[in-house]
Design a protein around this motif. Structure first.
Motif, PDB file in Angstrom:
ATOM      1  N   ASP A  81      41.083  41.532  38.054  1.00 31.33           N
ATOM      2  CA  ASP A  81      41.322  40.279  39.204  1.00 31.33           C
ATOM      3  C   ASP A  81      40.294  39.160  38.854  1.00 31.33           C
ATOM      4  OD1 ASP A  81      41.872  38.816  41.500  1.00 31.33           O
ATOM      5  OD2 ASP A  81      41.205  39.864  42.702  1.00 31.33           O
ATOM      6  N   PRO A  82      40.589  38.385  37.881  1.00 33.95           N
ATOM      7  CA  PRO A  82      39.565  37.490  37.321  1.00 33.95           C
ATOM      8  C   PRO A  82      39.364  36.125  38.575  1.00 33.95           C
ATOM      9  CG  PRO A  82      41.738  36.968  36.266  1.00 33.95           C
ATOM     10  CD  PRO A  82      41.671  38.240  37.140  1.00 33.95           C
ATOM     11  N   VAL A  83      38.385  35.560  38.324  1.00 32.49           N
ATOM     12  CA  VAL A  83      38.025  34.332  39.141  1.00 32.49           C
ATOM     13  C   VAL A  83      38.836  33.220  37.946  1.00 32.49           C
ATOM     14  CG1 VAL A  83      36.368  32.625  39.948  1.00 32.49           C
ATOM     15  CG2 VAL A  83      35.887  34.747  40.434  1.00 32.49           C
ATOM     16  N   LEU A  84      39.410  32.389  38.678  1.00 40.13           N
ATOM     17  CA  LEU A  84      39.994  31.081  37.932  1.00 40.13           C
ATOM     18  C   LEU A  84      39.235  30.011  38.299  1.00 40.13           C
ATOM     19  CD1 LEU A  84      43.746  31.720  38.299  1.00 40.13           C
ATOM     20  CD2 LEU A  84      42.237  32.465  36.982  1.00 40.13           C
ATOM     21  N   LEU A  85      38.857  29.245  37.128  1.00 43.68           N
ATOM     22  CA  LEU A  85      38.044  27.873  37.350  1.00 43.68           C
ATOM     23  C   LEU A  85      39.147  26.977  37.079  1.00 43.68           C
ATOM     24  CD1 LEU A  85      35.848  25.770  37.775  1.00 43.68           C
ATOM     25  CD2 LEU A  85      35.327  26.327  35.777  1.00 43.68           C
TER      26      LEU A  85
END
Length: 471
Positions: free
Chosen positions: A104-108
């Motif tokens: 569940d990655p953080v998206l920039l």
């Protein structure tokens, strides 16, 4: 953290530098790197950064791949939008793709065509936003305003920052582009920031909010990614499924409706470089306020932007002007009226002029060509083929071609024959002959192509084989 770079748009307000087939994100406007490359380079030094996802349209895929290669980025995921659907679906397909390969990655989420001058301040804001994103917030970056700008939307923030989150505020309102008086009120209040179009959130957080507020969109995007096809280095999103998605910005689709939206103010010399006067603002200037690129000579000229691409440009006795020279077009305008370049672009489109879409120099996956001269029944091109690259196996119904090699070595197929052509040698390709051109060497292949015939359009090509997957 996965950077998601949105590389759509045509940048028509920067015509004639920016054109539909090579818009501003692929141009070196402020230094020797393109806007896309600068966007990726300013991430250098951020910890635990995964390979980027770049979302672009099909026409630009090889430019994206080549510009990433120049930065030695060989592990990016390049997603091809079959049609434009605004930012919310573009970000949604990136989030769905990211969750296929990560927990569940953080998206920039960043635009490919912004300027940010203070890199440490930008990276500090990213670190602050990361804390909020990990806590399940939808983060938008608000630009601390320096003028009462009427060309940006505004975001109103809470007076107090959120507990345990440095420099992070609840978003209380999104505002459309204001008139001058309203913008001055926003600036004086200290409660408003410009809407930058940059975001950060967990992929799962975004998709959950989309399920709540735009279920048709997220369902269409899931189908589009599930049915996507791998094509060389690209992920080709399914056309039918993606076309069924509603078109909307992320602000309208989710952020304005959610009670989970927060803002991190950013004061880092930001600009979206949406016009030539904005480009002039961010460039270094001489003592008279002139920002120049290329071979420029000035006399009694002030507060101007002059860009010379191909030849000497001399400007005398002018103030507050824009002068842009390219191989096939020249723009001269008062800086105060530069927004009207949109009208010029619209007229070019209505006349069917190629200058609105293409530069005289056209980039292809194998290299590039420059249309040096053309007339009745003939056309001359300067062709550059990259080492190891090959043009498609093809034939033409209406034109013959004469190739003269200037430097490098060409491997030529002409009908049933295959042979080498080296410097100062030439060969002739008759009408209807199946042929191909390849550079087997270690240096670029440069040749002059003279076309002759009744029709010289680029669409007079029948392809039999192409290593780049073009039909």
């Amino acid at each position: 953290m996965i950077p998601v770079i949105l590389s759509g748009g045509s940048g028509t307000r920067l015509w004639p530098l920016s054109r539909a087939k090579k818009p501003k994100q692929f141009l070196a406007l402020v230094n020797e790197k393109s806007m896309l490359q600068n966007t990726l380079l300013r991430l250098k030094g951020i910890e635990q950064l995964a390979p980027p996802i770049v979302v672009c349209n099909e026409d630009h895929r090889f430019m994206v791949a080549e510009q990433l290669r120049e930065l030695n980025i060989n592990d990016a995921c390049i997603m091809l939008e079959p049609v434009g659907r605004n930012t919310a679906p573009a970000i949604a397909i990136a989030a769905i793709q990211a969750m296929q390969t990560n927990q569940d990655p953080v998206l920039l989420v960043l635009a490919a065509d912004h300027v940010i001058q203070d890199i440490p301040a930008f990276q500090q804001a990213v670190a602050e936003a990361h804390v909020a994103a990990e806590a399940g917030k939808l983060v938008t970056f608000g630009i601390v305003p320096v003028t009462a700008h009427t060309g940006y939307g505004y975001i109103r923030r809470s007076k107090q920052s959120i507990a345990n989150m440095v420099n992070t505020f609840l978003v209380t309102e999104f505002k459309e582009k204001p008139d001058k008086n309203t913008a001055e009120h926003y600036l004086a209040s200290g409660e408003y920031c410009w809407n930058s179009g940059m975001f950060m959130f967990k992929a799962s957080t975004l998709l959950a909010e989309l399920e709540k507020f735009a279920p048709d969109m997220v369902n269409a995007c899931r189908l589009a990614v599930t049915a996507a096809a791998k094509d060389l280095d690209f992920v080709r999103i399914n056309n039918d499924a993606f076309s069924a998605s509603p078109a909307d910005s992320l602000d309208y689709a989710v952020l304005e409706k959610s009670d989970n939206t927060v803002m991190v103010p950013l004061n880092a010399g930001w600009s979206d470089v949406g016009s030539y006067d904005a480009l002039w603002d961010v460039m270094a200037k001489d003592a008279q306020g002139n920002a120049c690129r290329g071979d420029v000579m000035l006399e009694a000229t002030r507060n101007s932007y002059i860009n010379a691409e191909e030849r000497l440009v001399a400007v005398i006795g002018l103030d507050n002007v824009i002068v842009v020279e390219t191989k096939d077009a020249v723009l001269v305008a008062n800086k105060n009226d530069i927004q009207q370049v949109k009208s010029i672009v619209q007229r070019l489109q209505s006349y069917g002029r190629t200058e609105v879409d293409l530069h005289r120099e056209v980039f292809r996956p194998w290299g590039k060509y420059d249309s040096v001269d053309q007339g009745n029944r003939y056309q001359v091109k300067h062709i550059t083929v990259k080492p190891g690259a090959k043009l498609s196996v093809q034939k033409h119904h209406h034109r013959a071609e004469h190739w003269v090699v200037v430097s490098g070595t060409a491997l030529v197929r002409n009908g049933d024959d295959e042979f080498m052509v080296t410097e100062n040698e030439s060969t002739f390709i008759p009408i209807g002959a199946v042929h191909s051109l390849e550079n087997p060497g270690k240096i670029p292949l440069e040749l002059i192509e003279v076309q002759s015939g009744s029709y010289l359009g680029e669409d007079d090509i029948v392809r039999f084989a192409d290593k780049y997957g073009r039909g």
